[in-house]
Design an enzyme around this catalytic site. Structure first.
Site, PDB file in Angstrom:
ATOM      1  N   GLU A   1      40.218  28.646 113.019  1.00  0.00           N
ATOM      2  CA  GLU A   1      40.587  27.260 113.319  1.00  0.00           C
ATOM      3  C   GLU A   1      42.059  27.067 112.991  1.00  0.00           C
ATOM      4  OE1 GLU A   1      36.856  24.406 112.960  1.00  0.00           O
ATOM      5  OE2 GLU A   1      37.303  25.291 111.031  1.00  0.00           O
TER       6      GLU A   1
ATOM      7  N   HIS B   1      41.731  13.863 113.347  1.00  0.00           N
ATOM      8  CA  HIS B   1      41.366  15.087 114.062  1.00  0.00           C
ATOM      9  C   HIS B   1      41.967  15.000 115.454  1.00  0.00           C
ATOM     10  CE1 HIS B   1      39.154  18.382 115.765  1.00  0.00           C
ATOM     11  NE2 HIS B   1      38.685  18.687 114.563  1.00  0.00           N
TER      12      HIS B   1
ATOM     13  N   ARG C   1      46.397  20.538 111.863  1.00  0.00           N
ATOM     14  CA  ARG C   1      45.925  19.334 112.560  1.00  0.00           C
ATOM     15  C   ARG C   1      46.953  18.220 112.673  1.00  0.00           C
ATOM     16  NH1 ARG C   1      39.755  19.010 110.257  1.00  0.00           N
ATOM     17  NH2 ARG C   1      39.103  20.766 111.520  1.00  0.00           N
TER      18      ARG C   1
ATOM     19  N   HIS D   1      39.457  10.992 110.630  1.00  0.00           N
ATOM     20  CA  HIS D   1      38.497  12.071 110.395  1.00  0.00           C
ATOM     21  C   HIS D   1      38.266  12.375 108.922  1.00  0.00           C
ATOM     22  CE1 HIS D   1      36.250  15.657 111.330  1.00  0.00           C
ATOM     23  NE2 HIS D   1      37.118  16.449 110.721  1.00  0.00           N
TER      24      HIS D   1
ATOM     25  N   ARG E   1      44.648  18.540 104.970  1.00  0.00           N
ATOM     26  CA  ARG E   1      43.582  19.519 104.700  1.00  0.00           C
ATOM     27  C   ARG E   1      43.553  20.609 105.766  1.00  0.00           C
ATOM     28  NH1 ARG E   1      37.602  19.513 106.566  1.00  0.00           N
ATOM     29  NH2 ARG E   1      38.527  18.231 108.182  1.00  0.00           N
TER      30      ARG E   1
HETATM   31  C1  FAD Z   1      32.211  15.145 112.762  1.00  0.00           C
HETATM   32  C2  FAD Z   1      32.688  15.867 111.539  1.00  0.00           C
HETATM   33  C3  FAD Z   1      32.882  17.247 111.590  1.00  0.00           C
HETATM   34  C4  FAD Z   1      33.305  17.930 110.446  1.00  0.00           C
HETATM   35  N1  FAD Z   1      33.418  19.295 110.500  1.00  0.00           N
HETATM   36  C5  FAD Z   1      33.725  19.968 109.354  1.00  0.00           C
HETATM   37  C6  FAD Z   1      33.716  21.390 109.324  1.00  0.00           C
HETATM   38  O1  FAD Z   1      33.404  22.041 110.302  1.00  0.00           O
HETATM   39  N2  FAD Z   1      34.033  22.002 108.152  1.00  0.00           N
HETATM   40  C7  FAD Z   1      34.376  21.314 107.022  1.00  0.00           C
HETATM   41  O2  FAD Z   1      34.671  21.923 106.000  1.00  0.00           O
HETATM   42  N3  FAD Z   1      34.383  19.960 107.032  1.00  0.00           N
HETATM   43  C8  FAD Z   1      34.054  19.284 108.149  1.00  0.00           C
HETATM   44  N4  FAD Z   1      34.042  17.921 108.143  1.00  0.00           N
HETATM   45  C9  FAD Z   1      34.305  17.214 106.877  1.00  0.00           C
HETATM   46  C10 FAD Z   1      33.111  17.351 105.969  1.00  0.00           C
HETATM   47  O3  FAD Z   1      31.931  17.321 106.739  1.00  0.00           O
HETATM   48  C11 FAD Z   1      33.055  16.231 104.943  1.00  0.00           C
HETATM   49  O4  FAD Z   1      34.301  16.086 104.317  1.00  0.00           O
HETATM   50  C12 FAD Z   1      32.023  16.539 103.883  1.00  0.00           C
HETATM   51  O5  FAD Z   1      30.785  16.842 104.470  1.00  0.00           O
HETATM   52  C13 FAD Z   1      31.879  15.364 102.929  1.00  0.00           C
HETATM   53  O6  FAD Z   1      30.809  15.635 102.074  1.00  0.00           O
HETATM   54  P1  FAD Z   1      30.514  14.617 100.904  1.00  0.00           P
HETATM   55  O7  FAD Z   1      29.333  15.160 100.193  1.00  0.00           O
HETATM   56  O8  FAD Z   1      31.745  14.368 100.134  1.00  0.00           O
HETATM   57  O9  FAD Z   1      30.163  13.227 101.641  1.00  0.00           O
HETATM   58  P2  FAD Z   1      29.065  12.870 102.740  1.00  0.00           P
HETATM   59  O10 FAD Z   1      28.444  14.068 103.317  1.00  0.00           O
HETATM   60  O11 FAD Z   1      29.690  11.905 103.684  1.00  0.00           O
HETATM   61  O12 FAD Z   1      27.959  12.085 101.893  1.00  0.00           O
HETATM   62  C14 FAD Z   1      28.266  10.826 101.325  1.00  0.00           C
HETATM   63  C15 FAD Z   1      27.015  10.248 100.707  1.00  0.00           C
HETATM   64  O13 FAD Z   1      27.366   9.150  99.880  1.00  0.00           O
HETATM   65  C16 FAD Z   1      26.465   8.076 100.117  1.00  0.00           C
HETATM   66  N5  FAD Z   1      27.140   6.829  99.744  1.00  0.00           N
HETATM   67  C17 FAD Z   1      28.361   6.396 100.104  1.00  0.00           C
HETATM   68  N6  FAD Z   1      28.636   5.218  99.517  1.00  0.00           N
HETATM   69  C18 FAD Z   1      27.556   4.903  98.760  1.00  0.00           C
HETATM   70  C19 FAD Z   1      27.221   3.814  97.906  1.00  0.00           C
HETATM   71  N7  FAD Z   1      28.066   2.770  97.693  1.00  0.00           N
HETATM   72  N8  FAD Z   1      26.014   3.812  97.287  1.00  0.00           N
HETATM   73  C20 FAD Z   1      25.128   4.828  97.485  1.00  0.00           C
HETATM   74  N9  FAD Z   1      25.402   5.895  98.276  1.00  0.00           N
HETATM   75  C21 FAD Z   1      26.603   5.918  98.896  1.00  0.00           C
HETATM   76  C22 FAD Z   1      26.122   8.205 101.580  1.00  0.00           C
HETATM   77  O14 FAD Z   1      24.927   7.505 101.865  1.00  0.00           O
HETATM   78  C23 FAD Z   1      25.980   9.727 101.684  1.00  0.00           C
HETATM   79  O15 FAD Z   1      24.693  10.088 101.213  1.00  0.00           O
HETATM   80  C24 FAD Z   1      33.604  17.216 109.268  1.00  0.00           C
HETATM   81  C25 FAD Z   1      33.426  15.834 109.219  1.00  0.00           C
HETATM   82  C26 FAD Z   1      32.959  15.160 110.339  1.00  0.00           C
HETATM   83  C27 FAD Z   1      32.755  13.677 110.259  1.00  0.00           C
END
Ligand code: FAD
Length: 521
Positions: free
Chosen positions: A123, A235, A283, A342, A377
């Site tokens: 990538e 993105h 990016r 993104h 990032r």
């Molecule tokens: C379309 C897309 C494609 C991507 N592709 C990639 C990739 O290929 N490789 C890569 O490394 N990264 C990728 N990313 C980025 C990556 O997916 C995210 O940065 C990462 O998954 C975030 O994980 P997280 O656990 O921090 O948050 P999330 O997976 O977003 O989880 C957040 C959680 O917090 C909870 N929450 C939020 N606020 C509250 C609240 N006030 N009270 C209770 N619960 C709450 C939500 O309900 C959820 O359960 C992509 C992102 C997107 C959107």
């Protein structure tokens, strides 16, 4: 257990560790704490996570390959444009393979090029093929599936919105929560904040509906420093299907990694002459090139020409389905794309073990600012960071809980917080704080944010509007203060990078987000 505040009851629970979030960072940290024998309660406001939607994969250096930790670190630092913390990057990258192996032990399966040999893609910004993936372009769905399965026996409370981090001034004591029964407190000596990103600051985003910046706001209200929030990654290739609001499908960068090229409506390359890596430049570079081309041509989008990729539908089933749903056949016609909000490179100031300035409070995943991403990032580094720092935060939270008295939180004095109507906020952020910003626009944004009015927190939407408003104010202040262009922060009035500003600027909460108490509970 129930208690009352001003005559109104509220429920109470106790835990050793409360984890807020069920994405990669939340579930990995919850599993780590649970496996150390702690009583863990996991909160999630909705079922959806950004983790589920991740497409491209996880960047990881596999042992016994031509790749090296040093090469991955060098690529990450180059993308980060002088603001990464090299020690943090090295620590996280070096721990990547172990963390991925643990995920495999939890049941995750990645695509193979040959039996026992993972398929690797490339990538933007990566000098090597080092991205493992699953289901072609459905990596996040597989990561989420495996973690949901591994965490099935944990105490997971969905539709529980964390409203406030409770603390005694020095240490965290629990979380104020709203669920279907009303307000409640989960008392705990350790809390892991893993609430994900903030894409819904903007009208259109690749992020799921829950990405409303809650974690940044919760931390800011608790007086914790947040940093690098001006670095919001757009993105380069969000599908443009004429709809300009809400969650929009992403066209993973791996499509360019496999040979697709960016062209304008006249068929001219968008990135030629912009960067030696061309369409696979970092990016921020590609998003800015697309933005500039759209400004120059007046067209509403550019195009990603993937027609030369053999077996496109098999390799990219998620992208193919999204295109087909929009009436586009990517094997026969270029895919219309625009840059889309993104990823938040900044967040709550955190070390590589998830520790924050407040005893007992840990953060991991997109909400955390560990120094891994700097000003931009590198692709596929966020699932990696979520896995590594999530696991470490869970261990640290478990250890802290053992060595601390049980959390004894008290119902906080009610605070009336300020909110702008969401559509107004998103319009202003999209207009003034997108791929390219300037001081005049950011001042107008600040003025608009200052017109926010008190909002009673009657629903999840109310709380999210308040969180979005606080987070937008922090983004606007950071973007205004950084009078240079660096990484994903492009200022048209300061187009050059200023070596004197090669530092992060942590800031404590924005004062205007709090108002005196007006009503109880
Ligand atoms: C379309 C897309 C494609 C991507 N592709 C990639 C990739 O290929 N490789 C890569 O490394 N990264 C990728 N990313 C980025 C990556 O997916 C995210 O940065 C990462 O998954 C975030 O994980 P997280 O656990 O921090 O948050 P999330 O997976 O977003 O989880 C957040 C959680 O917090 C909870 N929450 C939020 N606020 C509250 C609240 N006030 N009270 C209770 N619960 C709450 C939500 O309900 C959820 O359960 C992509 C992102 C997107 C959107």
């Amino acid at each position: 257990m129930t208690a009352s505040c001003g005559g109104r009851g509220f429920w109470q629970q106790r835990a050793d560790v409360v984890v807020i979030g069920t994405g990669v960072a939340g579930l990995v940290s919850a599993l780590a704490a649970h496996r150390r024998g702690r009583k863990v309660v996991v909160l999630s406001k909705i079922g959806d996570t950004a983790t589920f939607y991740a497409q491209g994969g996880i960047a990881v250096v596999l042992p016994d390959t031509e790749d090296s930790i040093e090469a991955h670190v060098a690529d990450t630092l180059a993308a980060g444009a002088g603001l990464c913390d090299p020690d943090a990057v090295r620590s996280i990258v070096a721990d990547g393979y172990r963390a991925v192996a643990e995920l495999v032990d939890d049941g995750a399966r990645f695509d193979e090029a040959a039996p026992g040999q993972w398929a690797l893609t490339r990538e933007g910004g990566h000098s090597r093929r080092r991205i493992i993936h699953a289901g072609g372009d459905a990596t996040g769905a597989e990561v989420q599936r495996a973690l949901d399965h591994a965490a099935a026996r944990l105490d997971i409370r969905r539709h529980h919105v964390a409203l406030e981090l409770l603390h005694d001034g020095g240490s965290v004591t629990g979380v104020l929560v709203r669920n279907g029964d009303g307000l409640g407190i989960v008392h705990a000596p350790s809390v892991v904040l893993a609430t994900g990103g903030l894409g819904h600051l903007y009208a259109a985003t690749t992020n799921p509906e829950g990405s409303t910046g809650d974690g940044v706001a919760l931390a800011a209200w608790a007086g914790l420093p947040v940093s690098d929030l001006e670095f919001i990654q757009f993105h380069p290739t969000m599908l443009f299907d004429g709809h300009a609001s809400g969650r929009r499908p992403l066209i993973t960068e791996a499509v360019r990694g496999e040979g697709a090229v960016l062209i304008d409506a006249q068929g001219n390359s968008v990135t030629e002459g912009i960067h030696p890596m061309g369409d696979l430049a970092p990016r921020d570079v590609v998003a800015a090139a697309i933005d500039a081309r759209m400004q120059a041509t007046g067209d509403p989008c550019v195009y990603l020409d993937a027609r030369r990729i053999d077996g496109f539908a098999r390799r990219f089933p998620t992208v193919t389905a999204a295109c087909r749903a929009a009436g586009i056949d990517p094997t026969r016609q270029p895919i219309p794309v625009v840059p889309g909000a993104h990823y938040s490179c900044g967040g709550v100031v955190t070390d590589v073990h998830g520790r924050t300035e407040m005893a007992g409070l840990f953060t991991a995943g997109e909400v955390a600012r560990t120094g891994m991403h700097g000003a931009n990032r590198l692709a596929s580094n966020s699932l990696l960071e979520g896995l590594v720092v999530g696991g470490r935060a869970g261990k640290a939270a478990a250890a802290h809980a053992v060595n601390s008295a049980p959390g004894r939180a008290t119902m906080p004095e009610p605070a009336v917080r300020l909110a702008l109507p969401r559509a107004d906020l998103q319009r202003a952020m999209t207009r003034y704080a997108s791929v390219v910003r300037d001081g005049e626009g950011l001042q107008l944004l600040t003025t608009e944010l200052d017109s926010a009015t008190p909002r009673a927190l009657r629903s999840r939407a109310d709380f999210e509007d308040v969180a979005l408003t606080t987070t937008a104010a922090a983004v606007a202040a950071a973007a205004l203060a950084r009078t240079e262009s660096r990484g994903c922060h492009h200022r048209s009035d300061f187009p050059d990078t200023d070596p004197a500003q090669a530092f992060s600027a942590p800031r404590v909460r924005e004062a205007h987000s709090l108002m005196p108490a007006a009503a109880c509970c």
